[in-house]
Design a protein around this motif. Structure first.
Motif, PDB file in Angstrom:
ATOM      1  N   SER A   1       0.853  -1.192   0.000  1.00 54.65           N
ATOM      2  CA  SER A   1       0.000   0.000   0.000  1.00 54.65           C
ATOM      3  C   SER A   1       0.890   1.244   0.000  1.00 54.65           C
ATOM      4  CB  SER A   1      -0.918   0.023   1.218  1.00 54.65           C
ATOM      5  OG  SER A   1      -1.870  -0.989   1.123  1.00 54.65           O
ATOM      6  N   GLU A   2       1.891   1.220   0.866  1.00 51.56           N
ATOM      7  CA  GLU A   2       2.839   2.338   0.942  1.00 51.56           C
ATOM      8  C   GLU A   2       3.656   2.457  -0.341  1.00 51.56           C
ATOM      9  OE1 GLU A   2       3.261   4.626   3.301  1.00 51.56           O
ATOM     10  OE2 GLU A   2       1.897   3.797   4.799  1.00 51.56           O
ATOM     11  N   LEU A   3       4.136   1.332  -0.838  1.00 53.28           N
ATOM     12  CA  LEU A   3       4.941   1.346  -2.067  1.00 53.28           C
ATOM     13  C   LEU A   3       4.145   1.884  -3.250  1.00 53.28           C
ATOM     14  CD1 LEU A   3       6.822  -2.059  -1.895  1.00 53.28           C
ATOM     15  CD2 LEU A   3       7.859   0.208  -1.801  1.00 53.28           C
ATOM     16  N   SER A   4       2.886   1.494  -3.358  1.00 57.21           N
ATOM     17  CA  SER A   4       2.056   1.916  -4.483  1.00 57.21           C
ATOM     18  C   SER A   4       1.858   3.429  -4.509  1.00 57.21           C
ATOM     19  CB  SER A   4       0.699   1.218  -4.433  1.00 57.21           C
ATOM     20  OG  SER A   4       0.873  -0.182  -4.533  1.00 57.21           O
ATOM     21  N   GLY A   5       1.918   4.050  -3.355  1.00 52.39           N
ATOM     22  CA  GLY A   5       1.782   5.500  -3.275  1.00 52.39           C
ATOM     23  C   GLY A   5       3.108   6.241  -3.210  1.00 52.39           C
ATOM     24  N   ASN A   6       4.205   5.508  -3.148  1.00 54.45           N
ATOM     25  CA  ASN A   6       5.526   6.126  -3.003  1.00 54.45           C
ATOM     26  C   ASN A   6       5.949   6.780  -4.315  1.00 54.45           C
ATOM     27  OD1 ASN A   6       8.289   6.688  -2.716  1.00 54.45           O
ATOM     28  ND2 ASN A   6       8.559   5.000  -1.269  1.00 54.45           N
ATOM     29  N   GLU A   7       6.032   8.090  -4.305  1.00 56.98           N
ATOM     30  CA  GLU A   7       6.354   8.832  -5.525  1.00 56.98           C
ATOM     31  C   GLU A   7       7.854   8.956  -5.771  1.00 56.98           C
ATOM     32  OE1 GLU A   7       3.976  12.390  -5.808  1.00 56.98           O
ATOM     33  OE2 GLU A   7       2.143  11.194  -5.993  1.00 56.98           O
ATOM     34  N   SER A   8       8.659   8.279  -4.954  1.00 61.62           N
ATOM     35  CA  SER A   8      10.093   8.249  -5.258  1.00 61.62           C
ATOM     36  C   SER A   8      10.434   7.021  -6.103  1.00 61.62           C
ATOM     37  CB  SER A   8      10.931   8.282  -3.975  1.00 61.62           C
ATOM     38  OG  SER A   8      10.800   7.076  -3.264  1.00 61.62           O
ATOM     39  N   ILE A   9       9.446   6.174  -6.317  1.00 58.17           N
ATOM     40  CA  ILE A   9       9.627   5.009  -7.190  1.00 58.17           C
ATOM     41  C   ILE A   9       9.152   5.384  -8.584  1.00 58.17           C
ATOM     42  CG2 ILE A   9       8.962   2.621  -7.647  1.00 58.17           C
ATOM     43  CD1 ILE A   9       8.401   2.361  -4.609  1.00 58.17           C
TER      44      ILE A   9
ATOM     45  N   SER B   1      -3.218   4.582  -8.691  1.00 57.39           N
ATOM     46  CA  SER B   1      -3.985   5.422  -9.611  1.00 57.39           C
ATOM     47  C   SER B   1      -3.758   6.916  -9.381  1.00 57.39           C
ATOM     48  CB  SER B   1      -5.479   5.121  -9.489  1.00 57.39           C
ATOM     49  OG  SER B   1      -5.745   3.791  -9.833  1.00 57.39           O
ATOM     50  N   SER B   2      -3.432   7.292  -8.163  1.00 58.56           N
ATOM     51  CA  SER B   2      -3.199   8.710  -7.886  1.00 58.56           C
ATOM     52  C   SER B   2      -1.711   9.063  -7.818  1.00 58.56           C
ATOM     53  CB  SER B   2      -3.901   9.132  -6.590  1.00 58.56           C
ATOM     54  OG  SER B   2      -3.424   8.369  -5.514  1.00 58.56           O
ATOM     55  N   ASN B   3      -0.850   8.087  -8.031  1.00 57.38           N
ATOM     56  CA  ASN B   3       0.597   8.314  -7.971  1.00 57.38           C
ATOM     57  C   ASN B   3       1.048   9.099  -9.205  1.00 57.38           C
ATOM     58  OD1 ASN B   3       3.472   8.017  -8.112  1.00 57.38           O
ATOM     59  ND2 ASN B   3       3.332   6.216  -6.799  1.00 57.38           N
ATOM     60  N   LYS B   4       1.669  10.228  -8.969  1.00 55.51           N
ATOM     61  CA  LYS B   4       2.099  11.109 -10.061  1.00 55.51           C
ATOM     62  C   LYS B   4       3.412  10.667 -10.698  1.00 55.51           C
ATOM     63  CE  LYS B   4      -0.320  15.001  -8.000  1.00 55.51           C
ATOM     64  NZ  LYS B   4      -0.761  14.339  -6.780  1.00 55.51           N
ATOM     65  N   ASN B   5       4.100   9.705 -10.088  1.00 54.61           N
ATOM     66  CA  ASN B   5       5.394   9.282 -10.620  1.00 54.61           C
ATOM     67  C   ASN B   5       5.330   7.961 -11.380  1.00 54.61           C
ATOM     68  OD1 ASN B   5       8.002  10.146 -11.037  1.00 54.61           O
ATOM     69  ND2 ASN B   5       8.832   8.971  -9.352  1.00 54.61           N
ATOM     70  N   VAL B   6       4.142   7.608 -11.814  1.00 54.16           N
ATOM     71  CA  VAL B   6       3.999   6.479 -12.731  1.00 54.16           C
ATOM     72  C   VAL B   6       4.342   7.017 -14.109  1.00 54.16           C
ATOM     73  CG1 VAL B   6       2.325   4.900 -13.789  1.00 54.16           C
ATOM     74  CG2 VAL B   6       2.220   5.373 -11.324  1.00 54.16           C
ATOM     75  N   VAL B   7       5.016   6.221 -14.923  1.00 55.02           N
ATOM     76  CA  VAL B   7       5.290   6.630 -16.310  1.00 55.02           C
ATOM     77  C   VAL B   7       4.009   6.310 -17.087  1.00 55.02           C
ATOM     78  CG1 VAL B   7       6.782   6.339 -18.316  1.00 55.02           C
ATOM     79  CG2 VAL B   7       7.741   6.121 -16.013  1.00 55.02           C
ATOM     80  N   TRP B   8       3.080   7.271 -17.031  1.00 53.45           N
ATOM     81  CA  TRP B   8       1.753   7.077 -17.591  1.00 53.45           C
ATOM     82  C   TRP B   8       1.803   7.049 -19.109  1.00 53.45           C
ATOM     83  CZ3 TRP B   8      -1.804   5.338 -14.520  1.00 53.45           C
ATOM     84  CH2 TRP B   8      -1.765   5.670 -13.158  1.00 53.45           C
ATOM     85  N   SER B   9       1.119   6.074 -19.684  1.00 52.59           N
ATOM     86  CA  SER B   9       0.994   5.986 -21.136  1.00 52.59           C
ATOM     87  C   SER B   9      -0.382   5.408 -21.455  1.00 52.59           C
ATOM     88  CB  SER B   9       2.076   5.076 -21.720  1.00 52.59           C
ATOM     89  OG  SER B   9       1.870   3.738 -21.306  1.00 52.59           O
TER      90      SER B   9
END
Length: 169
Positions: A58-66, A86-94
């Motif tokens: 849960s923590e990892l999924s929201g961790n924006e340093s990953i 879904s709300s993590n801004k540091n996903v490489v969204w495509s």
């Protein structure tokens, strides 16, 4: 050499004879929370794989340093909490990533994420899944707290054409 991992509580110390020199505190007073939320870890696929059963996903999924790439998400999809990711801004969204995991996303959270590759065609394609207006949930004092939505998303460039196309929302 055994290493113990557990959620720290004083009760565990009382009832179990544990060699404290062999304890890895993944939660509790030693880390001030979970190491999984730390921004001071060099998160890599190798590290996640090695400790995947010990980490708080849960923590990892929201961790924006990953940096969550499609490959990383593919590799750890059975552990990832997609509602949080879904709300993590540091996903490489495509578009490929969003389509591949279409049935896993929390579309309310995704609707408020400014880093999604927003476009007219994207909004059209996922029109029925997106949250268009905020859902107000609670009040904090006099301030109303609402869930994210398309209409309040700072990542969408609202042109006249876009507004006209979705004015019924």
């Amino acid at each position: 050499n055994e290493i113990y991992t557990f959620n720290y509580t004083p009760t565990l110390e009382k009832f179990y004879d544990i060699d404290k020199s062999k304890v890895v505190y993944l939660h509790g007073p030693k880390t001030n929370g979970s190491i999984s939320s730390s921004t001071n870890v060099d998160w890599s696929a190798e590290l996640l794989e090695k400790f995947c059963n010990l980490l708080d996903w849960s923590e990892l999924s929201g961790n924006e340093s990953i940096i969550w790439t499609l490959e990383m998400i593919d590799k750890f999809k059975e552990f990832i909490v997609f509602k949080i990711l879904s709300s993590n801004k540091n996903v490489v969204w495509s578009l490929e990533l969003i389509e591949k995991y279409k049935d896993h996303w929390d579309w309310d959270s995704l609707s408020g994420n400014p880093n999604i590759p927003w476009s007219h065609s994207f909004l059209n394609k996922y029109n029925d899944l997106l949250r268009w207006i905020p859902k107000y949930n609670s009040y904090k004092g006099e301030e109303c707290i609402s869930e994210p939505s398309i209409s309040t998303n700072p990542g969408i460039n609202w042109t006249i054409e876009l507004i006209d196309s979705f004015s019924d929302k």
